[in-house]
Design an enzyme around this catalytic site. Structure first.
Site, PDB file in Angstrom:
ATOM      1  N   ASP A 196      37.695  40.879  33.713  1.00  0.00           N
ATOM      2  CA  ASP A 196      38.046  39.964  34.805  1.00  0.00           C
ATOM      3  C   ASP A 196      39.506  39.561  34.749  1.00  0.00           C
ATOM      4  O   ASP A 196      40.113  39.244  35.764  1.00  0.00           O
ATOM      5  CB  ASP A 196      37.145  38.729  34.778  1.00  0.00           C
ATOM      6  CG  ASP A 196      35.753  39.115  35.225  1.00  0.00           C
ATOM      7  OD1 ASP A 196      34.961  39.570  34.379  1.00  0.00           O
ATOM      8  OD2 ASP A 196      35.480  39.028  36.439  1.00  0.00           O
ATOM      9  N   GLN A 207      23.187  40.687  35.782  1.00  0.00           N
ATOM     10  CA  GLN A 207      23.906  41.773  36.472  1.00  0.00           C
ATOM     11  C   GLN A 207      23.499  43.145  35.938  1.00  0.00           C
ATOM     12  O   GLN A 207      23.452  44.127  36.679  1.00  0.00           O
ATOM     13  CB  GLN A 207      25.422  41.590  36.296  1.00  0.00           C
ATOM     14  CG  GLN A 207      26.035  40.485  37.124  1.00  0.00           C
ATOM     15  CD  GLN A 207      26.059  39.165  36.389  1.00  0.00           C
ATOM     16  OE1 GLN A 207      25.311  38.940  35.442  1.00  0.00           O
ATOM     17  NE2 GLN A 207      26.904  38.249  36.840  1.00  0.00           N
ATOM     18  N   ARG A 219      30.607  40.087  43.905  1.00  0.00           N
ATOM     19  CA  ARG A 219      31.101  39.750  42.573  1.00  0.00           C
ATOM     20  C   ARG A 219      31.767  40.945  41.920  1.00  0.00           C
ATOM     21  O   ARG A 219      31.712  42.058  42.408  1.00  0.00           O
ATOM     22  CB  ARG A 219      30.030  39.268  41.626  1.00  0.00           C
ATOM     23  CG  ARG A 219      28.625  39.648  41.946  1.00  0.00           C
ATOM     24  CD  ARG A 219      27.808  38.519  41.386  1.00  0.00           C
ATOM     25  NE  ARG A 219      26.589  38.366  42.071  1.00  0.00           N
ATOM     26  CZ  ARG A 219      25.405  38.619  41.530  1.00  0.00           C
ATOM     27  NH1 ARG A 219      25.324  39.077  40.306  1.00  0.00           N
ATOM     28  NH2 ARG A 219      24.322  38.408  42.213  1.00  0.00           N
ATOM     29  N   GLY A 220      32.315  40.661  40.729  1.00  0.00           N
ATOM     30  CA  GLY A 220      33.077  41.691  40.037  1.00  0.00           C
ATOM     31  C   GLY A 220      34.534  41.541  40.455  1.00  0.00           C
ATOM     32  O   GLY A 220      34.843  41.391  41.651  1.00  0.00           O
ATOM     33  N   ALA A 221      35.427  41.578  39.463  1.00  0.00           N
ATOM     34  CA  ALA A 221      36.819  41.218  39.717  1.00  0.00           C
ATOM     35  C   ALA A 221      37.472  42.036  40.842  1.00  0.00           C
ATOM     36  O   ALA A 221      38.013  41.456  41.798  1.00  0.00           O
ATOM     37  CB  ALA A 221      37.604  41.344  38.410  1.00  0.00           C
ATOM     38  N   ARG A 277      36.696  31.212  43.132  1.00  0.00           N
ATOM     39  CA  ARG A 277      36.294  31.413  41.729  1.00  0.00           C
ATOM     40  C   ARG A 277      37.574  31.501  40.882  1.00  0.00           C
ATOM     41  O   ARG A 277      38.576  32.054  41.335  1.00  0.00           O
ATOM     42  CB  ARG A 277      35.447  32.699  41.551  1.00  0.00           C
ATOM     43  CG  ARG A 277      34.032  32.540  42.104  1.00  0.00           C
ATOM     44  CD  ARG A 277      33.131  33.706  41.738  1.00  0.00           C
ATOM     45  NE  ARG A 277      32.642  33.626  40.367  1.00  0.00           N
ATOM     46  CZ  ARG A 277      31.985  34.619  39.769  1.00  0.00           C
ATOM     47  NH1 ARG A 277      31.752  35.750  40.413  1.00  0.00           N
ATOM     48  NH2 ARG A 277      31.554  34.480  38.527  1.00  0.00           N
ATOM     49  N   ASN A 321      35.952  38.720  30.040  1.00  0.00           N
ATOM     50  CA  ASN A 321      34.931  39.480  30.765  1.00  0.00           C
ATOM     51  C   ASN A 321      33.630  38.677  30.689  1.00  0.00           C
ATOM     52  O   ASN A 321      33.580  37.580  30.105  1.00  0.00           O
ATOM     53  CB  ASN A 321      34.773  40.889  30.169  1.00  0.00           C
ATOM     54  CG  ASN A 321      33.904  41.782  31.045  1.00  0.00           C
ATOM     55  OD1 ASN A 321      34.097  41.833  32.267  1.00  0.00           O
ATOM     56  ND2 ASN A 321      32.939  42.468  30.466  1.00  0.00           N
ATOM     57  N   LYS A 322      32.602  39.223  31.263  1.00  0.00           N
ATOM     58  CA  LYS A 322      31.313  38.526  31.354  1.00  0.00           C
ATOM     59  C   LYS A 322      30.860  37.981  30.007  1.00  0.00           C
ATOM     60  O   LYS A 322      30.993  38.656  28.984  1.00  0.00           O
ATOM     61  CB  LYS A 322      30.278  39.502  31.925  1.00  0.00           C
ATOM     62  CG  LYS A 322      28.875  38.970  32.091  1.00  0.00           C
ATOM     63  CD  LYS A 322      28.802  37.675  32.870  1.00  0.00           C
ATOM     64  CE  LYS A 322      29.413  37.721  34.236  1.00  0.00           C
ATOM     65  NZ  LYS A 322      29.577  36.390  34.869  1.00  0.00           N
TER      66      LYS A 322
HETATM   67  O1  MRU Z   1      30.239  36.784  37.501  1.00  0.00           O
HETATM   68  P1  MRU Z   1      30.500  38.182  37.977  1.00  0.00           P
HETATM   69  O2  MRU Z   1      29.236  38.913  38.304  1.00  0.00           O
HETATM   70  O3  MRU Z   1      31.531  38.229  39.078  1.00  0.00           O
HETATM   71  O4  MRU Z   1      31.129  38.899  36.723  1.00  0.00           O
HETATM   72  C1  MRU Z   1      31.440  40.270  36.777  1.00  0.00           C
HETATM   73  C2  MRU Z   1      32.012  40.752  35.503  1.00  0.00           C
HETATM   74  O5  MRU Z   1      32.227  40.020  34.563  1.00  0.00           O
HETATM   75  C3  MRU Z   1      32.421  42.187  35.444  1.00  0.00           C
HETATM   76  O6  MRU Z   1      32.102  42.728  34.207  1.00  0.00           O
HETATM   77  C4  MRU Z   1      33.929  42.258  35.637  1.00  0.00           C
HETATM   78  O7  MRU Z   1      34.297  41.576  36.816  1.00  0.00           O
HETATM   79  C5  MRU Z   1      34.421  43.629  35.662  1.00  0.00           C
HETATM   80  S1  MRU Z   1      34.075  44.357  37.237  1.00  0.00           S
HETATM   81  C6  MRU Z   1      34.694  45.882  37.362  1.00  0.00           C
END
Ligand code: MRU
Length: 347
Positions: free
Chosen positions: A239, A198, A53-55, A96, A249-250
């Site tokens: 994201d 997270q 996960r994470g963009a 996703r 973002n999250k």
């Molecule tokens: O649902 P996730 O865990 O993929 O979400 C991750 C996030 O929202 C992060 O904050 C975002 O991707 C930035 S990662 C450098």
């Protein structure tokens, strides 16, 4: 897909012997376990199921997946190899919806393929590895730029995980925190980040692995923390960033931004330019992933006749007007609502 359990420090993705090793983040912090992938559609499933996960990390995994798809399908020496490849690209694109880095990586890899004459396998594998290395370099550059902006600020709060685990390495928001802590001691706070935790399961673990002390807070303690005067900056990743500087973002980032404005705390967004989507004029156009109610709805309400349901958007959009600074590897945009983002465009 096979697995291995040897610990390899904090790397979400490792490329070894033309196989992608993906740290299963669902098992952290209890277990460090890498799944090993050679098939694009299996990597799509690793993204969909939140192993990775994470963009930026999603984008890099997708880049390797495209290269592996070229390798498998081109080798079959079949006139229809491109159709099979295109079908796998579609599976990856459906994994996703919100992080634009996924779509950026798919387009980048497809454009690269279109430029290659003859056997594309080696060049595509190399290009995926380049994308991975460029992300790490971007994170290190952002770490320095962001740390300069923080100057001698002592109290930092981050949300979700925007660290080595969410990127090719080093991290975006956590990259800035790493660089800032290397210059002087800071008090680092992390929100637990419901419902997937997270912050609690990934961020504080990752910081501790790097010997950086951190204090975890329940998401609902953020206002109290800001009121207590213990933090100067909130530092988050992204994201997808729209052309006007709105940031997806999250979930919970928007709440923090509103609270920050009230309490005079500044908000820094740290993201590589691969996270900027200039095709989206504003944040309201960004698709926000909705996940299953079962992620936090108690089982006793799962019955279809139950009167209790749950609403589970997993990202939100913070308007540019609430953001103090956006840090990218190409430069820092202070007050994006006034400055605009166009200087970051690569035309
Ligand atoms: O649902 P996730 O865990 O993929 O979400 C991750 C996030 O929202 C992060 O904050 C975002 O991707 C930035 S990662 C450098």
């Amino acid at each position: 897909m096979t697995g291995s359990s040897n610990k390899l420090n904090v790397h979400a993705l490792l490329w070894q012997d033309e196989q992608l090793h993906v740290l299963d983040q669902r098992q952290l912090p209890e277990a460090v376990f890498y799944d090993v992938y050679t098939e694009a559609v299996d990597i799509a499933e690793a993204i969909r199921s939140m192993r990775v996960r994470g963009a930026p990390a999603i984008g890099i995994a997708a880049a390797y997946a495209v290269a592996l798809s070229v390798k498998k399908n081109f080798k079959q020496n079949d006139a229809s190899w491109k159709d099979k490849f295109d079908a796998e690209i579609k599976v990856l694109a459906a994994s996703r919806p919100t992080a634009v880095n996924l779509f950026w990586a798919l387009t980048e890899m497809q454009n690269k393929l279109a430029d290659i004459e003859g056997d594309p396998i080696e060049a595509m594998l190399d290009y995926a590895a380049d994308i991975h290395q460029q992300d790490i370099a971007a994170n290190k550059a952002m770490g320095e730029l962001g740390a300069e902006v923080l100057a001698d600020a002592k109290g930092l709060l981050t949300h979700c995980n925007a660290g080595a685990l969410a990127t090719g390495g080093y991290g975006t928001a956590l990259g800035v925190i790493r660089s800032a802590v290397a210059k002087m001691p800071r008090n680092v706070f992390a929100g637990e980040t419901r419902p997937w935790l997270q912050g609690a399961r990934l961020t504080v673990w990752e910081l501790a692995e790097d010997d950086i002390a951190a204090t975890l807070i329940a998401d609902s303690a953020a206002a109290m923390l800001m009121k207590s005067g213990q933090i100067d900056w909130i530092i988050v990743g992204a994201d997808r960033i729209a052309a006007n500087g709105d940031v997806a973002n999250k979930i919970g980032t928007y709440s923090l931004a509103v609270l920050a404005k009230h309490h005079g705390v500044k908000l820094m967004v740290v993201a590589p330019t691969t996270t900027i989507d200039f095709a989206m004029q504003e944040g309201s156009q960004i698709e926000i992933e909705q996940r299953a109610a079962s992620e936090f709805l108690p089982d006793c309400y799962a019955d279809e006749n139950s009167l209790v349901d749950a609403w589970n958007p997993v990202f939100d959009v913070t308007p540019a007007e609430l953001i103090s600074v956006i840090v990218t590897e190409r430069g820092v945009v202070f007050n994006p609502v006034e400055t605009g983002m166009s200087e970051l465009k690569n035309d």
